[in-house]
Enzyme design. Structure first.
Site, PDB file in Angstrom:
ATOM      1  N   CYS A   1       0.840  -1.193   0.000  1.00  0.00           N
ATOM      2  CA  CYS A   1       0.000   0.000   0.000  1.00  0.00           C
ATOM      3  C   CYS A   1       0.881   1.252   0.000  1.00  0.00           C
ATOM      4  O   CYS A   1       1.891   1.311   0.696  1.00  0.00           O
ATOM      5  CB  CYS A   1      -0.902  -0.019   1.232  1.00  0.00           C
ATOM      6  SG  CYS A   1      -1.855   1.479   1.475  1.00  0.00           S
TER       7      CYS A   1
ATOM      8  N   CYS B   1      -0.620  22.671   4.007  1.00  0.00           N
ATOM      9  CA  CYS B   1      -0.407  21.230   4.115  1.00  0.00           C
ATOM     10  C   CYS B   1       0.784  20.758   3.283  1.00  0.00           C
ATOM     11  O   CYS B   1       1.056  19.554   3.227  1.00  0.00           O
ATOM     12  CB  CYS B   1      -1.663  20.468   3.710  1.00  0.00           C
ATOM     13  SG  CYS B   1      -2.235  20.801   2.037  1.00  0.00           S
TER      14      CYS B   1
END
Length: 377
Positions: A93, A334
């Site tokens: 993943c 961010c």
């Protein structure tokens, strides 16, 4: 016979290299070098000796960098731990970058990245440390919103790193046990979410944007209010306002004599913001693109909250904000590279960095949230 010499063929995808790992870089990888080429290596740590498999080279080959995954560690770092997820590995993943790193060291790595980006892109030497916020279990079970890919038979998965390939996920260890899940673009619970922050309730679409760490909304609101120190009667802009999180608390701080304008381009989020702010007559909502709305020309303001998407605000928006002559700007970012670039634009427009806070809102990943206070030079 042709003149000159043919370039030597470098490593190709699938080749394995023995490397000594250097510093962390922005993006969740570490820097190594092989025969004059930079190699960006995932699943490694500074100081380690590893065997890495090349996963990507620039189009056409012969470029100055490669991407690779560490597949064997000869000399492990003292900060290496066993990943809590079996899929946090090469060809697994791609959601997490740092599960093989102890949590305190993850924060030191993020601190190093933020400092390096600010110094290199904005010429700012920032004395900042990446801070934990309440709401996760040693870096796990914090993600309150998950988006899975639908797989046959009711199964679900997540994408591999830099790939459209999907790996099946039975239990993601960063998923919050009470989180909201979307599979194949459809929320499992289609009802609106109701989120409570500092005693105030916010309605959000089931698949709408909301900070995913349970401690994030409170930490961000408290930081923005502390940095801006809003006063009764002041005029405030909340740019990229979402569902009105910052606007609500700023409106309370400036009171009935002040004003808050929340600007948001997404029509659904803007509609939720209008509902969330309905009890605050000093707050209004504008549904428009921030760049377009600012560039039409607006009246001067006292304070600005700037919370752009990952790409940042960019030069024109920064210049338009500076043209409104606010006494302070709180920039919620961010991406440290976009933040650093925009801080350089602010400096050119007469605004300097007065305070900076770095929050670990995305444990186990390379992502980090910063809140920067900008004031007139």
């Amino acid at each position: 016979m042709t003149g000159g010499s043919e370039p030597m063929a470098g490593p190709a995808v699938g080749d394995e290299l023995d490397l000594t790992i250097g510093p962390v870089a922005h993006g969740g990888h570490f820097v190594a070098r092989h025969e004059g080429r930079v190699v960006f290596v995932r699943h490694a740590l500074t100081g380690e000796r590893v065997r890495a498999r090349v996963t990507e080279e620039p189009a056409g080959g012969g470029g100055r960098f490669l991407r690779a995954d560490a597949i064997e560690v000869f000399e492990p770092s003292p900060h290496r731990v066993s990943a809590p997820c079996a899929l946090a590995r090469p060809d697994g993943c791609g959601g997490c970058d740092f599960q093989h790193v102890e949590v305190a060291e993850q924060r030191r790595l993020k601190t190093a990245v933020v400092r390096e980006q600010l110094q290199r892109l904005a010429g700012i030497e920032a004395d900042v440390e990446c801070e934990a916020v309440p709401g996760d279990d040693h870096g796990l079970r914090w993600r309150t919103r998950m988006q899975y890919v639908a797989l046959p038979g009711g199964r679900r998965g997540l994408r591999k790193h830099r790939s459209h390939d999907v790996v099946e996920v039975v239990d993601c260890p960063i998923e919050h046990p009470d989180g909201r899940v979307t599979v194949g673009g459809r929320p499992e619970d289609p009802d609106d979410a109701v989120e409570t922050v500092l005693g105030r309730r916010f309605r959000v679409a089931a698949d709408g944007f909301w900070q995913v760490h349970p401690g994030a909304p409170r930490a961000l609101v408290e930081t923005v209010l502390e940095q801006l120190a809003p006063r009764p009667g002041e005029r405030v802009l909340d740019l990229y306002a979402g569902v009105g999180l910052f606007s609500a608390f700023l409106a309370g701080a400036v009171g009935a004599a002040g004003s808050v304008v929340a600007v948001e381009s997404d029509r659904r989020a803007s509609a939720y913001a209008a509902g969330n702010l309905a009890d605050l007559p000093q707050a209004s909502v504008v549904t428009d693109r921030v760049d377009r709305w600012l560039h039409r020309g607006q009246e001067p303001v006292d304070l600005v909250v700037l919370d752009p998407p990952r790409a940042g605000a960019k030069r024109r928006i920064v210049e338009d904000i500076a043209g409104l002559a606010p006494r302070a700007v709180a920039y919620v970012a961010c991406d440290p590279a976009a933040l650093a670039r925009d801080l350089a634009y602010f400096a050119a427009s007469g605004y300097g960095l007065a305070a900076l806070r770095c929050l670990d809102l995305f444990p186990m990943t390379h992502h980090v949230e910063c809140v920067a206070l900008l004031t007139s030079l």
